[in-house]
Write a protein that holds these residues in place. Structure first.
Motif, mmCIF file in Angstrom:
data_model
loop_
_atom_site.group_PDB
_atom_site.id
_atom_site.type_symbol
_atom_site.label_atom_id
_atom_site.label_comp_id
_atom_site.label_asym_id
_atom_site.label_seq_id
_atom_site.Cartn_x
_atom_site.Cartn_y
_atom_site.Cartn_z
ATOM 1 N N MET A 33 71.517 34.690 31.025
ATOM 2 C CA MET A 33 72.017 33.320 31.061
ATOM 3 C C MET A 33 73.338 33.259 30.302
ATOM 4 N N GLN A 34 74.279 32.500 30.824
ATOM 5 C CA GLN A 34 75.536 32.311 30.127
ATOM 6 C C GLN A 34 75.374 31.205 29.098
ATOM 7 N N ALA A 35 76.012 31.411 27.955
ATOM 8 C CA ALA A 35 75.972 30.404 26.900
ATOM 9 C C ALA A 35 77.304 30.395 26.185
ATOM 10 N N ALA A 36 77.699 29.227 25.739
ATOM 11 C CA ALA A 36 78.909 29.080 24.932
ATOM 12 C C ALA A 36 78.480 28.642 23.539
ATOM 13 N N CYS A 37 78.826 29.420 22.551
ATOM 14 C CA CYS A 37 78.508 29.081 21.164
ATOM 15 C C CYS A 37 79.680 28.307 20.578
ATOM 16 N N ILE A 38 79.412 27.110 20.119
ATOM 17 C CA ILE A 38 80.435 26.245 19.559
ATOM 18 C C ILE A 38 79.949 25.805 18.182
ATOM 19 N N HIS A 39 80.585 26.370 17.149
ATOM 20 C CA HIS A 39 80.222 26.102 15.751
ATOM 21 C C HIS A 39 78.734 26.409 15.568
ATOM 22 N N ASP A 40 77.881 25.406 15.441
ATOM 23 C CA ASP A 40 76.449 25.660 15.284
ATOM 24 C C ASP A 40 75.659 25.072 16.457
ATOM 25 N N SER A 41 76.293 25.080 17.625
ATOM 26 C CA SER A 41 75.663 24.541 18.831
ATOM 27 C C SER A 41 75.772 25.547 19.971
ATOM 28 N N ILE A 42 74.928 25.345 20.972
ATOM 29 C CA ILE A 42 74.966 26.200 22.163
ATOM 30 C C ILE A 42 75.111 25.311 23.379
ATOM 31 N N GLY A 43 75.988 25.738 24.271
ATOM 32 C CA GLY A 43 76.130 25.063 25.546
ATOM 33 C C GLY A 43 75.803 26.045 26.656
ATOM 34 N N THR A 44 75.264 25.551 27.743
ATOM 35 C CA THR A 44 74.962 26.392 28.893
ATOM 36 C C THR A 44 75.060 25.540 30.154
ATOM 37 N N HIS A 45 74.958 26.167 31.295
ATOM 38 C CA HIS A 45 74.991 25.457 32.564
ATOM 39 C C HIS A 45 73.781 24.530 32.641
ATOM 40 N N CYS A 46 73.959 23.383 33.271
ATOM 41 C CA CYS A 46 72.859 22.417 33.333
ATOM 42 C C CYS A 46 71.616 22.994 34.018
ATOM 43 N N ALA A 47 71.799 23.979 34.892
ATOM 44 C CA ALA A 47 70.642 24.598 35.551
ATOM 45 C C ALA A 47 69.776 25.371 34.549
ATOM 46 N N ASN A 48 70.351 25.730 33.410
ATOM 47 C CA ASN A 48 69.612 26.472 32.380
ATOM 48 C C ASN A 48 69.095 25.575 31.253
ATOM 49 N N ALA A 49 69.341 24.291 31.357
ATOM 50 C CA ALA A 49 69.046 23.384 30.242
ATOM 51 C C ALA A 49 67.589 23.453 29.782
ATOM 52 N N ARG A 50 66.657 23.570 30.702
ATOM 53 C CA ARG A 50 65.241 23.605 30.313
ATOM 54 C C ARG A 50 64.861 24.887 29.577
ATOM 55 N N GLU A 51 65.696 25.893 29.651
ATOM 56 C CA GLU A 51 65.430 27.164 28.968
ATOM 57 C C GLU A 51 65.886 27.150 27.503
ATOM 58 N N VAL A 52 66.767 26.234 27.150
ATOM 59 C CA VAL A 52 67.348 26.238 25.807
ATOM 60 C C VAL A 52 66.285 25.994 24.734
ATOM 61 N N PHE A 53 65.461 24.971 24.910
ATOM 62 C CA PHE A 53 64.461 24.660 23.896
ATOM 63 C C PHE A 53 63.500 25.818 23.641
ATOM 64 N N PRO A 54 62.899 26.429 24.669
ATOM 65 C CA PRO A 54 62.000 27.558 24.390
ATOM 66 C C PRO A 54 62.716 28.730 23.698
ATOM 67 N N ILE A 55 63.972 28.952 24.045
ATOM 68 C CA ILE A 55 64.710 30.036 23.387
ATOM 69 C C ILE A 55 64.934 29.704 21.922
ATOM 70 N N MET A 56 65.403 28.497 21.636
ATOM 71 C CA MET A 56 65.658 28.120 20.242
ATOM 72 C C MET A 56 64.353 28.096 19.434
ATOM 73 N N LYS A 57 63.295 27.637 20.052
ATOM 74 C CA LYS A 57 61.999 27.605 19.370
ATOM 75 C C LYS A 57 61.549 29.032 19.036
ATOM 76 N N ALA A 58 61.736 29.955 19.971
ATOM 77 C CA ALA A 58 61.369 31.354 19.728
ATOM 78 C C ALA A 58 62.183 31.951 18.587
ATOM 79 N N VAL A 59 63.451 31.590 18.495
ATOM 80 C CA VAL A 59 64.279 32.087 17.384
ATOM 81 C C VAL A 59 63.676 31.658 16.057
ATOM 82 N N TYR A 60 63.358 30.377 15.924
ATOM 83 C CA TYR A 60 62.785 29.887 14.663
ATOM 84 C C TYR A 60 61.400 30.472 14.395
#
Length: 103
Positions: A33-60
């Motif tokens: 998945m493509q992601a843009a890291c901006i300061h302390d935020s992540i941006g991605t294509h809207c088609a990937n939006a539902r994947e962001v939360f599970p990824i961030m949750k897994a990191v924590y």
């Protein structure tokens, strides 16, 4: 010396933010998945939006040790631990139940 002490906690917290983004970027790459890291935020294509939360949750849940900041940064540099200031470590059992969070 006072300025350095005042800057220690915010700088340490910001370094944790950076680590979270770094771990997340690695997980994005594994999922191709493509992601843009901006300061302390992540941006991605809207088609990937539902994947962001599970990824961030897994990191924590899996990548971040909540005692790292105290044990590796604050205490060795003579700065009182977060726990001594009333901050509780992340309760991973409760965090696992979350459906939404801003952090």
């Amino acid at each position: 010396a006072v300025d350095n002490q005042a800057a220690a906690s915010p700088n340490a917290i910001h370094s944790v933010d950076g680590s979270v983004i770094d771990f997340a970027a690695c997980r994005f790459k594994v999922k191709d998945m493509q992601a843009a890291c901006i300061h302390d935020s992540i941006g991605t294509h809207c088609a990937n939006a539902r994947e962001v939360f599970p990824i961030m949750k897994a990191v924590y849940m899996e990548d971040i040790d909540s005692s790292w900041l105290d044990n590796e940064i604050l205490i060795p540099n003579g700065v009182p631990s977060l726990a001594s200031r009333g901050w509780l470590p992340l309760d991973k059992k409760e965090f696992a139940k979350t459906k939404h969070w801003l952090g």
